[in-house]
Design a protein around this motif. Structure first.
Motif, short mmCIF file in Angstrom:
data_model
loop_
_atom_site.label_atom_id
_atom_site.label_comp_id
_atom_site.label_asym_id
_atom_site.label_seq_id
_atom_site.Cartn_x
_atom_site.Cartn_y
_atom_site.Cartn_z
N HIS A 12 -0.57 5.75 15.96
CA HIS A 12 0.47 5.40 14.98
C HIS A 12 0.52 6.37 13.80
O HIS A 12 1.15 6.08 12.79
N ARG A 13 -0.13 7.50 13.95
CA ARG A 13 -0.11 8.51 12.88
C ARG A 13 1.16 9.34 12.96
O ARG A 13 1.83 9.40 13.97
N ARG A 14 1.46 9.98 11.83
CA ARG A 14 2.61 10.89 11.71
C ARG A 14 3.95 10.18 11.94
O ARG A 14 4.89 10.75 12.47
N ARG A 15 4.01 8.92 11.53
CA ARG A 15 5.24 8.14 11.63
C ARG A 15 5.65 7.55 10.29
O ARG A 15 6.53 6.69 10.24
N GLY A 16 4.98 7.96 9.22
CA GLY A 16 5.31 7.44 7.91
C GLY A 16 4.60 6.15 7.55
O GLY A 16 4.81 5.62 6.45
N LEU A 17 3.76 5.63 8.43
CA LEU A 17 3.09 4.36 8.17
C LEU A 17 2.03 4.50 7.07
O LEU A 17 1.86 3.59 6.26
N GLY A 18 1.35 5.64 7.03
CA GLY A 18 0.35 5.87 5.99
C GLY A 18 0.98 5.87 4.61
O GLY A 18 0.44 5.29 3.66
N ARG A 19 2.14 6.49 4.51
CA ARG A 19 2.86 6.52 3.24
C ARG A 19 3.30 5.11 2.84
O ARG A 19 3.15 4.71 1.69
N GLN A 20 3.84 4.35 3.80
CA GLN A 20 4.24 2.97 3.51
C GLN A 20 3.05 2.15 3.01
O GLN A 20 3.14 1.43 2.03
N LEU A 21 1.94 2.29 3.73
CA LEU A 21 0.74 1.53 3.39
C LEU A 21 0.22 1.91 2.01
O LEU A 21 -0.07 1.03 1.18
N LEU A 22 0.12 3.20 1.73
CA LEU A 22 -0.38 3.63 0.43
C LEU A 22 0.56 3.27 -0.71
O LEU A 22 0.10 2.86 -1.79
N ASN A 23 1.86 3.38 -0.49
CA ASN A 23 2.81 2.97 -1.53
C ASN A 23 2.63 1.49 -1.88
O ASN A 23 2.61 1.12 -3.06
N ALA A 24 2.52 0.64 -0.87
CA ALA A 24 2.34 -0.80 -1.10
C ALA A 24 1.00 -1.06 -1.80
O ALA A 24 0.93 -1.89 -2.72
N HIS A 25 -0.04 -0.38 -1.36
CA HIS A 25 -1.36 -0.56 -1.94
C HIS A 25 -1.38 -0.12 -3.41
O HIS A 25 -1.91 -0.83 -4.27
N MET A 26 -0.77 1.02 -3.68
CA MET A 26 -0.72 1.52 -5.06
C MET A 26 0.09 0.59 -5.95
O MET A 26 -0.26 0.36 -7.12
N ALA A 27 1.15 0.01 -5.42
CA ALA A 27 1.94 -0.96 -6.18
C ALA A 27 1.11 -2.20 -6.50
O ALA A 27 1.15 -2.73 -7.61
N ARG A 28 0.33 -2.64 -5.53
CA ARG A 28 -0.53 -3.81 -5.74
C ARG A 28 -1.59 -3.52 -6.80
O ARG A 28 -1.89 -4.36 -7.64
N LEU A 29 -2.17 -2.32 -6.74
CA LEU A 29 -3.16 -1.94 -7.75
C LEU A 29 -2.53 -1.86 -9.14
O LEU A 29 -3.13 -2.29 -10.13
N THR A 30 -1.31 -1.34 -9.21
CA THR A 30 -0.61 -1.25 -10.49
C THR A 30 -0.39 -2.65 -11.06
O THR A 30 -0.59 -2.88 -12.26
N GLU A 31 0.00 -3.60 -10.22
CA GLU A 31 0.19 -4.99 -10.66
C GLU A 31 -1.11 -5.59 -11.18
O GLU A 31 -1.10 -6.46 -12.04
N ALA A 32 -2.24 -5.10 -10.64
CA ALA A 32 -3.56 -5.58 -11.06
C ALA A 32 -4.07 -4.83 -12.30
O ALA A 32 -5.26 -4.92 -12.63
N GLN A 33 -3.17 -4.06 -12.94
CA GLN A 33 -3.48 -3.34 -14.18
C GLN A 33 -4.40 -2.13 -13.97
O GLN A 33 -5.06 -1.68 -14.92
N VAL A 34 -4.47 -1.60 -12.75
CA VAL A 34 -5.23 -0.37 -12.50
C VAL A 34 -4.43 0.80 -13.05
O VAL A 34 -3.23 0.91 -12.79
N LYS A 35 -5.09 1.65 -13.81
CA LYS A 35 -4.43 2.81 -14.43
C LYS A 35 -4.74 4.12 -13.70
O LYS A 35 -3.91 5.01 -13.67
#
Length: 160
Positions: free
Chosen positions: A87-110
């Protein structure tokens, strides 16, 4: 989105808990010469300082990949990110990291940190696209299957 291997399967991203430990260990083994065990993942997924997200098929059944971070105050470090080789090279890593980074931002991670092998050009490109920049190197950080070592690039991204 289409890839060289056909249409990208629809995916679902959601937080992971200890029930995902076995699947995470299986995926980790597919990507690293010295993989973490199911017990390692149970410990990490059960820790209150761990933020873990997985990317699944559209039914939420098959885990395609995951990312685990550990938080301390307003900082976090990505401990591991893995995508199933099919499942690599299909944009899934980017989707996953974007969602994860958004979740961390919501948790006040700087600030978000990670290490990446200096030879992993694909991952380096993804991280650069997401705003990570090099802050240092760790020589001999990664042990390879043949006994040699590789340098880790230390990266940082400022969130929010």
């Amino acid at each position: 989105m289409f890839s060289l291997f056909g249409k990208t399967p629809p995916s679902l991203i959601r937080p992971l808990d200890m029930a995902a430990a076995q699947d995470c260990a299986r995926l980790h083994e597919s990507a690293f010469a010295h993989a973490w065990s199911e017990a390692d993942f149970e410990r990490l997924l059960g820790a209150r300082t761990t933020v873990a997200d997985g990317i699944f098929d559209s039914h939420g059944q098959a885990l395609f990949g995951f990312v685990l971070s550990q938080t301390v105050a307003d900082e976090a470090e990505i401990l591991s990110i893995v995508l199933d080789p099919h499942h690599r090279r299909r944009g899934l890593g980017r989707q996953l990291l974007n969602a994860h980074m958004a979740r961390l931002t919501e948790a006040q991670v700087k600030s978000l940190f990670l290490e990446v092998e200096d030879g992993n050009v694909a991952a380096q490109g993804l991280y650069a696209h997401l705003g990570f920049h090099e802050i240092g190197k760790r020589h001999g950080y990664y042990r390879k299957a043949d006994g040699s070592t590789a340098t880790a690039l230390m990266l940082r991204c400022d969130l929010g």
